[in-house]
Design an enzyme around this catalytic site. Sequence first.
Site, short mmCIF file in Angstrom:
data_model
loop_
_atom_site.label_atom_id
_atom_site.label_comp_id
_atom_site.label_asym_id
_atom_site.label_seq_id
_atom_site.Cartn_x
_atom_site.Cartn_y
_atom_site.Cartn_z
N LYS A 164 1.42 4.41 -0.97
CA LYS A 164 2.52 4.01 -0.05
C LYS A 164 3.78 5.09 -0.50
O LYS A 164 3.99 5.81 -1.16
CB LYS A 164 3.10 2.93 -1.39
CG LYS A 164 1.79 1.51 -0.68
CD LYS A 164 2.22 0.43 -1.79
CE LYS A 164 1.73 -0.65 -1.50
NZ LYS A 164 1.35 -0.98 0.13
N ASP A 193 0.59 4.28 3.31
CA ASP A 193 1.18 2.82 4.25
C ASP A 193 3.27 3.25 3.84
O ASP A 193 3.21 3.55 2.41
CB ASP A 193 0.79 2.26 3.40
CG ASP A 193 0.88 1.00 3.25
OD1 ASP A 193 1.88 0.40 4.35
OD2 ASP A 193 0.84 0.26 2.90
N GLU A 218 -0.74 4.35 7.81
CA GLU A 218 -0.64 2.48 8.08
C GLU A 218 1.17 1.97 8.30
O GLU A 218 1.42 2.12 7.43
CB GLU A 218 -1.36 2.11 6.74
CG GLU A 218 -1.47 0.26 6.70
CD GLU A 218 -2.17 -0.13 4.86
OE1 GLU A 218 -2.12 -1.03 4.99
OE2 GLU A 218 -3.30 0.61 4.97
N ASP A 241 -1.03 -3.53 9.26
CA ASP A 241 -1.46 -4.32 8.26
C ASP A 241 -0.09 -5.25 8.44
O ASP A 241 -0.54 -6.54 9.33
CB ASP A 241 -0.82 -3.71 7.37
CG ASP A 241 -1.31 -4.39 6.13
OD1 ASP A 241 -1.67 -5.81 5.96
OD2 ASP A 241 -1.10 -3.87 4.57
N LYS A 265 -5.69 -8.53 5.81
CA LYS A 265 -4.89 -9.67 4.64
C LYS A 265 -5.57 -11.38 4.85
O LYS A 265 -5.60 -11.76 6.22
CB LYS A 265 -4.19 -10.21 3.85
CG LYS A 265 -2.87 -8.68 3.48
CD LYS A 265 -3.34 -8.03 2.21
CE LYS A 265 -2.41 -6.97 2.70
NZ LYS A 265 -2.36 -5.71 3.01
N TRP A 320 -9.04 -4.52 -0.81
CA TRP A 320 -8.46 -4.47 -2.16
C TRP A 320 -7.88 -5.68 -2.82
O TRP A 320 -8.08 -6.71 -2.56
CB TRP A 320 -7.24 -4.08 -1.59
CG TRP A 320 -5.90 -3.37 -2.41
CD1 TRP A 320 -5.79 -2.32 -3.74
CD2 TRP A 320 -5.22 -4.61 -3.30
NE1 TRP A 320 -4.79 -2.73 -3.82
CE2 TRP A 320 -3.78 -3.77 -4.30
CE3 TRP A 320 -4.57 -5.64 -3.47
CZ2 TRP A 320 -2.88 -4.65 -5.12
CZ3 TRP A 320 -4.07 -6.80 -3.76
CH2 TRP A 320 -3.41 -5.86 -4.90
#
Length: 369
Positions: A164, A193, A218, A241, A265, A320
């Site tokens: 991240k 990300d 990402e 995402d 997700k 994840w």
Amino acid sequence: MRIERINVYSMLLPVKGGAYRMASDDVQSLDSTLVEVVTDEGLTGWGETCPIGPVYQPHHALGARAAIAEIAPGLLGQDVASIRLLTKRMDERLNGHGYAKAAFDIAFLDLLGQRLGVPVSTLLGGALTDRVQSYYSLIVGVPDETARIAADKVSSGYPRLQVKISGRNLEEDVATVHKVWEAVGYKARIAVDGNRGLTVAFAIHLDRLCPSIPFAFEQPCNTMEEVATLKGRLTHPVYLDENTEDQNAVLRAISSGIADGFGFKVTRLGGPTKMTAIRDLCAIQSLPHSCDDAWGGDIIAAACAHLASTVEPRRFEGAWIAQEYIEGHYDNANPIIIDNGHIAVPQGPGLGVKPEPGTFGTAVASYGS
């Protein structure tokens, strides 16, 4: 088998070891919403939805429970045999709010699997493996420390890392990417990300300052329109995402050619049932993707593992789950855990997870007898 009662619970999940830091927010604890669906035959199915705070996506815990309050009364007395009919019934009660409907979808799959004596993965098309890859998410942190953790996680078996970035100066982000690459090299796949936090200019700068490091970029920018302007200007593949808020958004991204892959997700897309359509569309287009969720405990983790097991391995980017960041399990006899960077797919009927009595305390809402 008809729905007789629906109970709703709230479970606070503190983040273990300090805040989970992203570009948009520092998260200290998560409010997970659990749905218990009880049938006239005595079977109980469980679902869960857990938005990661109120700013990561247009979802939040109180919104989930408000949406459930609109939907639940209309499900009482309904037969669980057809999840498609139950989905239609939910849509007739409330427009949108897929992340709340996902909790019901997971519970329905759990019930139907128990009734038929098969795992949820069978209902989703059939497992291709009994053990799926996971990946570790490295929060925004000091470059040297992030690289140290990266090396440690790769040594423990993780085949993929998510690094991240954003919310700070470009120099630190670039240094983090370089140091993680120096620490792990080709031992793990890397995704960088941005969590929507970079400007187009910053995304281009970072890409050009890391030209020889193989990573997937990402969700670097906030909107699909911004991401679209990056096409042809970056050397790294771009994954979407947060922009994939529903099936139509995914279809738009694929048809416009702006995504080289996705971080999906499960609850954001309305649950495992709806995500199977996206899984199959990505298979047709040969687009890699993950099967994970924003947060949550064993119920969401089990749903992710079941769905992940149905994805062709060469297009699978990992699942994840929040297990590394939270204490304890809902089902201590059948916990969903990451072992050597992988998750064993539950083999029991339904989800293969049964929360222990009293785990969630008193219901915050109940519908039916």
